[in-house]
Design a protein around this motif. Structure first.
Motif, PDB file in Angstrom:
ATOM      1  N   GLY C 160       8.319 -10.009 -18.127  1.00 55.81           N
ATOM      2  CA  GLY C 160       7.507  -8.754 -18.503  1.00 55.81           C
ATOM      3  C   GLY C 160       6.541  -8.506 -17.060  1.00 55.81           C
ATOM      4  N   PHE C 161       6.102  -7.140 -17.367  1.00 55.41           N
ATOM      5  CA  PHE C 161       5.662  -6.107 -16.774  1.00 55.41           C
ATOM      6  C   PHE C 161       4.210  -6.868 -15.593  1.00 55.41           C
ATOM      7  N   ASP C 162       4.277  -6.800 -14.732  1.00 54.42           N
ATOM      8  CA  ASP C 162       2.670  -6.569 -13.595  1.00 54.42           C
ATOM      9  C   ASP C 162       2.123  -5.509 -14.132  1.00 54.42           C
ATOM     10  N   VAL C 163       1.170  -6.105 -15.116  1.00 57.08           N
ATOM     11  CA  VAL C 163       0.685  -4.077 -15.210  1.00 57.08           C
ATOM     12  C   VAL C 163      -0.212  -3.184 -14.234  1.00 57.08           C
ATOM     13  N   ALA C 164      -0.683  -4.235 -13.044  1.00 57.01           N
ATOM     14  CA  ALA C 164      -1.478  -3.910 -12.082  1.00 57.01           C
ATOM     15  C   ALA C 164      -0.216  -2.997 -11.125  1.00 57.01           C
ATOM     16  N   GLU C 165       0.453  -3.485 -11.170  1.00 55.80           N
ATOM     17  CA  GLU C 165       1.980  -3.066 -10.209  1.00 55.80           C
ATOM     18  C   GLU C 165       2.492  -1.506 -10.709  1.00 55.80           C
ATOM     19  N   ALA C 172      -1.950   5.442 -10.248  1.00 58.68           N
ATOM     20  CA  ALA C 172      -3.330   5.409 -10.152  1.00 58.68           C
ATOM     21  C   ALA C 172      -4.950   5.189  -8.931  1.00 58.68           C
ATOM     22  N   ASN C 173      -6.635   5.731  -9.464  1.00 61.70           N
ATOM     23  CA  ASN C 173      -6.770   5.700  -7.906  1.00 61.70           C
ATOM     24  C   ASN C 173      -7.482   4.575  -8.347  1.00 61.70           C
ATOM     25  N   PHE C 174      -7.956   3.947  -9.450  1.00 63.69           N
ATOM     26  CA  PHE C 174      -8.467   2.502  -9.108  1.00 63.69           C
ATOM     27  C   PHE C 174      -7.629   1.333  -9.655  1.00 63.69           C
ATOM     28  N   VAL C 175      -7.436   0.619  -9.684  1.00 61.97           N
ATOM     29  CA  VAL C 175      -6.369  -0.516 -10.216  1.00 61.97           C
ATOM     30  C   VAL C 175      -6.889  -2.382 -10.064  1.00 61.97           C
ATOM     31  N   ALA C 176      -7.134  -2.858 -10.894  1.00 62.32           N
ATOM     32  CA  ALA C 176      -8.468  -3.769 -10.627  1.00 62.32           C
ATOM     33  C   ALA C 176      -7.445  -4.912 -11.970  1.00 62.32           C
ATOM     34  N   ARG C 177      -7.791  -6.183 -12.108  1.00 55.91           N
ATOM     35  CA  ARG C 177      -7.437  -7.269 -12.308  1.00 55.91           C
ATOM     36  C   ARG C 177      -8.912  -8.147 -13.061  1.00 55.91           C
ATOM     37  N   GLY C 178      -8.984  -8.315 -13.533  1.00 61.32           N
ATOM     38  CA  GLY C 178      -9.962  -9.645 -14.271  1.00 61.32           C
ATOM     39  C   GLY C 178      -9.221 -10.766 -15.123  1.00 61.32           C
ATOM     40  N   ALA C 232      -5.919 -17.879 -11.700  1.00 64.88           N
ATOM     41  CA  ALA C 232      -6.420 -16.839 -11.262  1.00 64.88           C
ATOM     42  C   ALA C 232      -7.485 -16.539  -9.996  1.00 64.88           C
ATOM     43  N   THR C 233      -6.903 -16.331  -9.566  1.00 65.46           N
ATOM     44  CA  THR C 233      -7.329 -16.097  -7.398  1.00 65.46           C
ATOM     45  C   THR C 233      -7.376 -15.145  -7.104  1.00 65.46           C
ATOM     46  N   PRO C 234      -8.647 -14.840  -6.636  1.00 70.97           N
ATOM     47  CA  PRO C 234      -8.457 -13.925  -5.948  1.00 70.97           C
ATOM     48  C   PRO C 234      -7.801 -13.192  -5.269  1.00 70.97           C
ATOM     49  N   VAL C 235      -7.944 -12.072  -5.285  1.00 71.88           N
ATOM     50  CA  VAL C 235      -6.411 -11.490  -4.391  1.00 71.88           C
ATOM     51  C   VAL C 235      -6.622 -12.146  -2.608  1.00 71.88           C
ATOM     52  N   GLU C 236      -7.529 -11.871  -2.138  1.00 71.47           N
ATOM     53  CA  GLU C 236      -7.621 -12.199  -0.942  1.00 71.47           C
ATOM     54  C   GLU C 236      -6.811 -13.059  -0.775  1.00 71.47           C
ATOM     55  N   ARG C 237      -7.519 -14.593  -1.486  1.00 71.10           N
ATOM     56  CA  ARG C 237      -7.531 -15.681  -1.013  1.00 71.10           C
ATOM     57  C   ARG C 237      -5.260 -15.910  -1.563  1.00 71.10           C
ATOM     58  N   TYR C 238      -4.953 -15.490  -3.131  1.00 70.29           N
ATOM     59  CA  TYR C 238      -3.643 -15.171  -3.372  1.00 70.29           C
ATOM     60  C   TYR C 238      -2.406 -14.831  -2.382  1.00 70.29           C
ATOM     61  N   ALA C 239      -3.091 -14.040  -1.146  1.00 68.08           N
ATOM     62  CA  ALA C 239      -1.946 -13.232   0.039  1.00 68.08           C
ATOM     63  C   ALA C 239      -2.357 -13.847   1.376  1.00 68.08           C
ATOM     64  N   GLU C 240      -2.786 -14.904   0.767  1.00 68.11           N
ATOM     65  CA  GLU C 240      -3.160 -15.974   1.645  1.00 68.11           C
ATOM     66  C   GLU C 240      -1.690 -17.351   1.451  1.00 68.11           C
ATOM     67  N   PHE C 250      -1.684 -16.246 -10.419  1.00 74.58           N
ATOM     68  CA  PHE C 250      -1.930 -14.809 -10.332  1.00 74.58           C
ATOM     69  C   PHE C 250      -3.264 -13.906  -9.729  1.00 74.58           C
ATOM     70  N   PRO C 251      -3.243 -13.256  -8.943  1.00 72.22           N
ATOM     71  CA  PRO C 251      -4.384 -12.302  -8.401  1.00 72.22           C
ATOM     72  C   PRO C 251      -5.291 -11.734  -9.047  1.00 72.22           C
TER      73      PRO C 251
END
Ligand SMILES: Cc1ncc(C[n+]2csc(CCOP(=O)(O)OP(=O)(O)O)c2C)c(N)n1
Ligand code: SF4
Ligand SMILES: [Mg+2]
Lengths: 383, 203, 279
Positions: C160-165, C172-178, C232-240, C250-251
Motif C-alpha cells: 500500500g501507499f504511505d499517503v503522507a510520505e 505539499a506545504n503541510f502534511v499531517a495524519r490523524g 496510532a502513535t504520536p510521530v515524535e514518540r514513533y521516531a524513538e 503508525f505515526p
C-alpha cells in the motif's frame, strides 16, 4: 481620435488557432486550463501570453486533459467564462467531464482541433473524425451543441458564438476545427465593440433562501450564481432534484432529463447556423463544413462555369443537426454531395433527414489529406 | 491599403531547408500582402514530420477576391532554396510559372527557364550575417511580383521585427530588391501576358 | 480562534432541507472526520459563504451534500482539479477537498501529486479506510499487504501507499495524519491545515467495518477504533521506537510544516506586477 469618426478596425494576419484566442477574449473568456497537444497548442501558448495580462484572466497548464476540464468546470462554477482546447487523444480524455458539465449545466467552450485518428493517429494531418464523438462521446443521454469553422475569420466569430451559446443555454459547447483551418494564416478583422454581441449567463436576483439551483424556468435554463456569492447550494454529477440534491425518484429524474434536452431543442432555429452559397436554384448541392467547405466552394464555382447548377450548404452548427436547412436545399436539389475527411459522419445525418428523397453521395477521405476541389467537382459532375 | 493590381488567384511556394527562415519569410510576405496591400491571403506551411526532415515549405495564395481553397495547387511562383525542394516541387509549377533559385544550392536546375541569385553568399558577404538570407529573398520577390510595392513591403517587414535587427534587415531587403532588378531584367517583361500565351509554355 | 466546542455546533452547519438519513453505515469513521472539519471551520470563524467543499466519489465524497457550504460533488478522483479551477478563479475562498483513498490515490493519484507540486491553496482531506467502501469492498491502493478484500480473496500481494510520505515527496506545504478515533487531535490538525498557505493535506485514518473490518478479523466497528487507539502513535514518540516497536504501529501528527506561498498567491502577485509595469 476625431469625435464622431468610427474607430478603425484592427486587422491581423493570424493563424486559425490565434483567431480562436482573439474571439475568446472578445467574448470575455477569463480562464484557460489545458494540456498541450498538436495541432491545438498555439491556442494554449497565446492564452499563456495574454490571460495573465488581462484584468481577471487566469491561465493554467494542468497535468492532463481530464484535469484541464475539471479546472475549467471549477472556474465556470466560480463565475468565469472558461475554455480549453485539445485534439484527438485529449478529446477522448475530456469526455468524462464533458458529461459532468452537461449534468451540472456548466457553461464552457471546448475547442477540438481534429487530427487523424484513431488513437495517436496522424498528429499533424487534418481529419474530421471526431464529429460523432463530439455529439455522443460522453456516456448517457444528453444534448450537445457542436459548432465548426472553415476559415480564420470564422474561427474568431464562431468562438464568440460558442461562448454566447454556452452562457445562454448553460451548457458546454464544442467547437470543432481541423488542422488546416487551425494552421492557415489569413487576414482577420477584429470587430469593433458595437459589432458583436456578448451574452453573459443569467444570475439569480431573488434572495438566496428562495433560490433553487436547478429549478424549471421559461427558457429551461436556471439562473446561475458564481460560487461564493452568497447563494450556497449543492452541485453534483448525480441525477438531482431542483434543489441540486441527489434523487432517483422517477418523476424528478424525468423532469431533469426532459428540461436539459428542451432547453436547447426548443431554440433549434437560433442554434442552427449555416450559410447557403448559390443554393437557390441548385440541382446539385454540396453539404460541407470545416476546411472541406472551402474546397467545396471552389468546386461549386467551377461546376457553375461548366454549366452545372451547383450550390453549397456550409454547416456552421453540426449538432443539433440543422435539419431545416438541409430539408430546404433538398426541396429542389436532386442530389447532395457530402465530402468529409472521415468515413461519413455527417453524411449519415444528411441521409437521416433525406429519408430517400434525393440521391446522397458521400465523398470520404481518411488518408490525412484534404479533399481537393477537383475531387468534389468530379463528384458533382457524376451525380 | 489599395490593391494596385487585380489578382484572381496567385499561388506562391517558398521552399528549402529548415533553418533558412522560410516560414518567417512567408509570414512577413503574407502579412505585407494582406495587411499592407489589402489582398486576401492564405498562408499554410509544412508541419510535423514533413517539417522535421530538414526541409521546409510555406505556401501563399493571393487574390483580390475571396479565397475558397486555401492550399496552393498550381504555382505561379516557386522559390526553391535547396536542390531537394526544387526537385520536389518543380512539377507543381504551372505552365509559365516562374522559378526562382538559390544558385549555389540548386546546382542542377530542372529547366533553364529560371531566375536565380546566390542569396546565401550575398547575405554572408554583403550583409554580414547569413541569417539575413531570407530577407534578401523577400527583397527580390518584392521586385519580381508586379503587385508588390517595395515601400509597403519594407515597412511591413520593419514592423514585424524587433528594433535590434531592423536596420540590418532593411539593408538586406534593399540589397535583394536591387540585385533582382539588375539580374532578373525589366519587370513587366518577366510576367508578360498570360502564362499560356508565353513561349515555352510546354515546360 | 475561539475554544474548541461541542457537537451541538454541528447542527448549525447541516443542511436541514436535505433529506436525511445519511448514507453512512453505523460505526463509519467518515462522519467523525466531517464533524472535525465543521468544528475547525467554526473555530476559525470562517463564513459559510467563503467555504467551498469539493468532494470526489465514494462514501467519503457523499459527505459534502450534508453541510451548508458551497458544495461541489465532482467525479471519481478528480475533486482536486475542480478545486484548482475554483481556487485560481476565486482565491479568497477556502477550498477544501474531501476524498477517499481510492479516490485520491488510485484514479486521482496524478491529480494529488500535481496539486501538491504546484502548491495550490487547497486543504485536502484523504479519508483513508484502506478499501473501496462505496463499491463494496474492493482493494484500494492503501489496502495493506496480506489483507483481504473482494478483489484480494487470497490476500493482497501489492504494497500500500504511505499517503503522507507521498504528499511530502510531491512537495505539499503541510502534511499531517490523524484518525477518526483521535477526534480532538484531528480538530487541531485541520485547524492548522486550514491556516496554511499552499497545499495542505491531512490523511484521516477512518475505519470501514462494513467493507474492510469484517474481512480482516475485526469483530465489530468498535474493534477498529480500539485498533486505532493502540496503533496510532504520536510521530515524535514513533521516531524513538526501534523497528520492532514500530511494527504494527503508525505515526500520527504533523510531518511537514512549510510556509511557501500558494500558486494562486504567486499568480496574482505576478498579475499585479505586470499591471504596475503597464501603467
Ligand atoms: C470513473 C469511475 N470509475 C469507477 C467508479 C466507481 N467507484 C465509485 S466509488 C469508488 C471507490 C471509492 O473508494 P474510496 O475512494 O476509497 O472511497 P470510500 O467509499 O472508501 O470512502 C469507485 C471505484 C466511478 N464512480 N467512476
Ligand atoms: S461502506 Fe465503509 S466507508 Fe462506506 S459508509 Fe459504510 S463504513 Fe463508511
Ligand atoms: Mg476508501
Amino acid at each position: 481620435m476625431a469625435a464622431g469618426r468610427k474607430k478603425k478596425r484592427k486587422e491581423l494576419f493570424a493563424l486559425g488557432n490565434e483567431a480562436v484566442v482573439e474571439g475568446a477574449l472578445l467574448a470575455g473568456c477569463s480562464f484557460y486550463g489545458g494540456y498541450p497537444i498538436t495541432p491545438s497548442s498555439e491556442i494554449m501558448e497565446v492564452m499563456a501570453q495574454r490571460l495573465p495580462k488581462n484584468d481577471n484572466g487566469v491561465f493554467l497548464q494542468m497535468e492532463d486533459e481530464i484535469a484541464s476540464m475539471g479546472a475549467v468546470i471549477g472556474a465556470s462554477l466560480a463565475g468565469c467564462k472558461a475554455m480549453t482546447a485539445t485534439s484527438g487523444p485529449g478529446f477522448s480524455l475530456m469526455q468524462e467531464h464533458l458529461g459532468y458539465a452537461c449534468m451540472v449545466e456548466a457553461p464552457l467552450v471546448l475547442v477540438n482541433v481534429m487530427r487523424g485518428g484513431p488513437s495517436t493517429g496522424l498528429p499533424t494531418s487534418p481529419a474530421q473524425g471526431d464529429v460523432q464523438q463530439a455529439r455522443w462521446g460522453t456516456h448517457g443521454d444528453h444534448s450537445m451543441i457542436v459548432l465548426s469553422a472553415s476559415n480564420v475569420q470564422e474561427c474568431l466569430e464562431m468562438t464568440i458564438t460558442a461562448f454566447n451559446m454556452a452562457e445562454k443555454y448553460r451548457t458546454p459547447v464544442v467547437l470543432l476545427l481541423d488542422e488546416i483551418t487551425a494552421h492557415t494564416r489569413e487576414k482577420i478583422t477584429i470587430p469593433r465593440e458595437d459589432e458583436y454581441e456578448v451574452f453573459n449567463r443569467v444570475v439569480p436576483t431573488m434572495p438566496p433562501e428562495w433560490y433553487k439551483p436547478f429549478e424549471e424556468t421559461v427558457r429551461g435554463v436556471p439562473p446561475m450564481p458564481p460560487i461564493g456569492s452568497g447563494y450556497r447550494f449543492h452541485v453534483t454529477g448525480l441525477t438531482h432534484d431542483p434543489n441540486g440534491f441527489p434523487t432517483s425518484r422517477p418523476e424528478e429524474v424525468a423532469d431533469l432529463m426532459e428540461r436539459m434536452f428542451r432547453k436547447i431543442d426548443q431554440f433549434l432555429p437560433q442554434v442552427s447556423l449555416y450559410e447557403e452559397y448559390l443554393c437557390a436554384d441548385a440541382d446539385v448541392c454540396v453539404v460541407a463544413y470545416g476546411s472541406v467547405a472551402r474546397s467545396a466552394e471552389y468546386a461549386v464555382e467551377q461546376a457553375r462555369e461548366r454549366g452545372v447548377k451547383a450550390g453549397l450548404l456550409k454547416l456552421k452548427t453540426l449538432f443539433p443537426y440543422p435539419r431545416a436547412a438541409t430539408e430546404k436545399v433538398m426541396g429542389h436539389a436532386r442530389a447532395l454531395v457530402v465530402p468529409e475527411m472521415n468515413m461519413g459522419q455527417i453524411s449519415r445525418e444528411v441521409k437521416r433527414v433525406n429519408n430517400g428523397r434525393a440521391t446522397v453521395r458521400a465523398l470520404n477521405r481518411v488518408d490525412g489529406q484534404i479533399i481537393t476541389p477537383s475531387e468534389i467537382l468530379k463528384a458533382i459532375m457524376q451525380v | 491599403m489599395k490593391q494596385g493590381v487585380n489578382l484572381e488567384r496567385f499561388e506562391i511556394r517558398l521552399s528549402g531547408l529548415g533553418g533558412q527562415g522560410i516560414i518567417t519569410l512567408g509570414r512577413v510576405l503574407g502579412a505585407g500582402l494582406a495587411l499592407g496591400h489589402g489582398y486576401q491571403v492564405t498562408q499554410t506551411q509544412s508541419y510535423g514530420p514533413e517539417a522535421r526532415g530538414g526541409s521546409s515549405r510555406c505556401d501563399l495564395v493571393v487574390s483580390s477576391g475571396k479565397i475558397s481553397y486555401p492550399k496552393a495547387q498550381s504555382l505561379d511562383l516557386l522559390v526553391a532554396l535547396s536542390q531537394e525542394a526544387c526537385n520536389a516541387y518543380y512539377s507543381f509549377l504551372k505552365p509559365g510559372g516562374i522559378l526562382v533559385l538559390e544558385t549555389d544550392l540548386v546546382r542542377q536546375p530542372p529547366t533553364n527557364l529560371y531566375l536565380g541569385l546566390p542569396f546565401t553568399e550575398m547575405a554572408a558577404s554583403k550583409v554580414g550575417i547569413v541569417q539575413a538570407m531570407n530577407t534578401i529573398v523577400l527583397g527580390a520577390i518584392s521586385y519580381l511580383l508586379p503587385f508588390v510595392e517595395q515601400r509597403i513591403m519594407r515597412s511591413s517587414l520593419q514592423s514585424a521585427l524587433p528594433a535590434k535587427i531592423r536596420d540590418v534587415n532593411t539593408k538586406a531587403f534593399n540589397l535583394g530588391h536591387r540585385e533582382a532588378k539588375r539580374e532578373f531584367g525589366e519587370q513587366p517583361e518577366i510576367w508578360k501576358g498570360k502564362p499560356e500565351e508565353r513561349e515555352g509554355s510546354d515546360i | 480562534m475561539s475554544e474548541v466546542i461541542g457537537n451541538h455546533i454541528i447542527h448549525k452547519y447541516l443542511r436541514h432541507n436535505k433529506k436525511f438519513p445519511h448514507v453512512l453505515c453505523p460505526g463509519c469513521g467518515h462522519g467523525i472526520a466531517l464533524g472535525a472539519l465543521i468544528r475547525s471551520v467554526h473555530c476559525l470563524g470562517l463564513e459559510k459563504d467563503d467555504v467551498v467543499i469539493v468532494a470526489g466519489i465514494g462514501c467519503s465524497g457523499r459527505l459534502a451534500v450534508y453541510v451548508d457550504f458551497n458544495t461541489v460533488h465532482t467525479t471519481h478522483g478528480r475533486a482536486l482539479t475542480f478545486a484548482t479551477g475554483i481556487k485560481m478563479a476565486k482565491p479568497h475562498l477556502k477550498v477544501i477537498c474531501l476524498m477517499g483513498d481510492g479516490d485520491a490515490l488510485s484514479i486521482g493519484g496524478n491529480h494529488l501529486i500535481h496539486a501538491a507540486r504546484r502548491n495550490i491553496g487547497i486543504t485536502a482531506l484523504v479519508l483513508n479506510n484502506n478499501i473501496y467502501g462505496m463499491t463494496g469492498g474492493q482493494c484500494s491502493p492503501t489496502t495493506p499487504h496480506g489483507s483481504f478484500s473482494m478483489t484480494s480473496p487470497y490476500g493482497q500481494l501489492e504494497k500500500g501507499f504511505d499517503v503522507a510520505e507521498l504528499a511530502r515527496a510531491a512537495g505539499a506545504n503541510f502534511v499531517a495524519r490523524g484518525t477518526s478515533f483521535h477526534a480532538q487531535q484531528l480538530d487541531k490538525l485541520l485547524i492548522q491545515a486550514l491556516q496554511h498557505p499552499g497545499f495542505s493535506m491531512v490523511e484521516v485514518v477512518s475505519p470501514c467495518h462494513t467493507q474492510y473490518g469484517r474481512k480482516n478479523k475485526f469483530k465489530g466497528a468498535v474493534d477498529m477504533y480500539k485498533w486505532l487507539k493502540k496503533s496510532a502513535t504520536p510521530v515524535e514518540r514513533y521516531a524513538e521506537l526501534d523497528e520492532t516497536g514500530q511494527k504494527d504501529r503508525f505515526p500520527i501528527g504533523v510531518f511537514v510544516d512549510n510556509d511557501a506561498p500558494g500558486l494562486e498567491e504567486q499568480y496574482y502577485a505576478l498579475k499585479e506586477k505586470m499591471r504596475g509595469r503597464k501603467s
